[in-house]
Write an enzyme that holds these catalytic residues in place. Structure first.
Site, short mmCIF file in Angstrom:
data_model
loop_
_atom_site.label_atom_id
_atom_site.label_comp_id
_atom_site.label_asym_id
_atom_site.label_seq_id
_atom_site.Cartn_x
_atom_site.Cartn_y
_atom_site.Cartn_z
N ASP A 184 41.15 57.85 51.67
CA ASP A 184 42.56 58.23 51.73
C ASP A 184 43.37 57.05 52.24
O ASP A 184 42.89 56.27 53.08
CB ASP A 184 42.76 59.43 52.68
CG ASP A 184 44.04 60.20 52.39
OD1 ASP A 184 43.95 61.34 51.88
OD2 ASP A 184 45.13 59.66 52.67
N ASN B 189 40.70 62.93 42.98
CA ASN B 189 41.76 63.87 43.32
C ASN B 189 43.13 63.22 43.47
O ASN B 189 44.15 63.83 43.16
CB ASN B 189 41.40 64.60 44.62
CG ASN B 189 42.60 65.27 45.26
OD1 ASN B 189 43.11 66.29 44.77
ND2 ASN B 189 43.09 64.70 46.36
N GLY C 280 59.65 66.96 38.83
CA GLY C 280 60.94 67.03 38.15
C GLY C 280 61.89 65.93 38.55
O GLY C 280 63.11 66.08 38.44
N SER D 284 46.36 68.47 35.84
CA SER D 284 47.50 69.31 36.18
C SER D 284 47.91 70.15 34.98
O SER D 284 47.71 69.74 33.82
CB SER D 284 48.68 68.43 36.61
OG SER D 284 49.88 69.17 36.69
N TYR E 185 54.49 61.52 34.82
CA TYR E 185 53.41 62.30 35.42
C TYR E 185 52.65 63.11 34.37
O TYR E 185 51.42 63.07 34.31
CB TYR E 185 53.98 63.24 36.49
CG TYR E 185 52.97 64.13 37.15
CD1 TYR E 185 52.14 63.64 38.15
CD2 TYR E 185 52.83 65.46 36.78
CE1 TYR E 185 51.20 64.45 38.77
CE2 TYR E 185 51.90 66.29 37.39
CZ TYR E 185 51.09 65.78 38.39
OH TYR E 185 50.17 66.60 38.99
N LYS F 112 48.64 62.71 33.19
CA LYS F 112 47.63 63.77 33.34
C LYS F 112 47.05 64.18 31.98
O LYS F 112 45.88 64.54 31.88
CB LYS F 112 48.25 64.97 34.06
CG LYS F 112 48.57 64.71 35.52
CD LYS F 112 47.33 64.36 36.33
CE LYS F 112 47.62 64.29 37.82
NZ LYS F 112 46.40 64.01 38.62
N THR G 242 50.99 73.47 48.31
CA THR G 242 50.70 72.23 49.01
C THR G 242 52.01 71.64 49.52
O THR G 242 53.09 72.13 49.21
CB THR G 242 50.03 71.21 48.07
OG1 THR G 242 50.93 70.93 46.99
CG2 THR G 242 48.73 71.76 47.51
#
Length: 282
Positions: free
Chosen positions: A67, A120, A127, A174, A187, A191, A221
């Site tokens: 991370d 991950n 948006g 996603s 994005y 994906k 999340t």
């Protein structure tokens, strides 16, 4: 291995029965057991990554947590150690190749092998990607984080998985990869690329290593909380048969399914975990 056997009855009608060729019963605990395996999870310090780390450890795996926020990764690692599993936390910026190499190398040095990789970490979306305002550099970064880092870690990890005799890779994609939404082009396309990359790499890595993807819908999340309003949630749930937003545990369960032997004849697939619906921000 199970085979189907045709048998005739007194009326001459054929019936199908399932016969176990090895005369062994299916052991559910064994099919979900990761004892003795080592798992590497990127972005494991929070959210879906953290949930994935925890469920893999609960299934018996030792874990490496990569991370960019080392303090968060260390906190998760300490929780895993308290469960009686081994855990290693490493600082990792997935846009730096040196960090990706260090993740895999340290895993091998500390644990001697690598069996499970969960790609991950991801950025973008929400948006906020007006095509006339985002920069070329932004678009490149989205692909570098969401696609290239996963590809590179696969390249680094698969040889060790083959040596270990067991390998399973889980990419976190996603619902955005198949939805059509405004201001999501970088994005969503990254994906979608991850989906297709997963399917193609399955042809390269099999039969020794499996690779699949989990596609979360709207999951509670921090990332979703930054854009969610009561009105947006209401609209999302209107198109969701299971009338709630997803939880981290919902996605973690799918990760465990793909990581464990229970899915040993599944590769190159994308499993969308979305409550049966489509949740978009528009």
């Amino acid at each position: 291995m199970n085979i189907f056997e045709l048998k005739g009855n007194r009326d001459g009608v054929k019936s199908v029965t399932c016969k176990n060729k090895t005369n062994k019963t299916m052991d559910l605990n064994k099919m979900l057991n990761l004892t003795g395996m080592v798992a590497l999870v990127t972005g494991g310090g929070n959210g879906i990554g953290c949930g994935s780390v925890r469920i893999l450890a609960e299934a018996g795996a030792d874990v490496v947590i990569g991370d960019v926020n080392l303090a968060a990764a260390e906190e998760v690692a300490e929780d895993i150690r308290e469960m009686g599993r081994r855990a290693l936390a490493l600082k990792c910026d997935v846009t730096r190749d040196a960090d990706l190499m260090n993740l895999v190398e340290r895993t091998i040095v500390e644990f001697g092998k690598l069996n499970i990789l969960v790609n991950n970490v991801g950025v973008g979306g929400g948006g906020r990607e007006n095509p006339f305002r985002v920069t070329v550099e932004y678009f490149e970064r989205i692909f570098k984080v969401n696609v290239f880092s996963a590809w590179r870690l696969c390249q680094l990890a698969v040889p060790y998985m083959k040596q270990a005799g067991y390998g399973s890779i889980v990419n976190i994609t996603s619902m955005g990869s198949i939805n059509r939404s405004p201001n999501m082009s970088a994005y969503a396309s990254s994906k979608a690329a991850l989906n297709h990359m997963t399917a193609n790499l399955a042809m390269d890595f099999g039969p020794d290593v499996r690779i699949n993807a989990v596609g979360p819908g709207a999951v509670e999340t921090q990332a979703l909380a930054s854009v969610l309003t009561p009105e947006i949630e209401k609209k999302m749930l209107e198109h969701t048969p299971i009338k709630r937003l997803g939880e981290i545990e919902d996605i973690a369960g799918a990760v465990l399914f793909f990581a464990a032997p229970i899915s040993s004849w599944i590769t190159g697939q994308v499993l969308f975990v979305n409550g049966g619906g489509v949740q978009t921000l528009d």
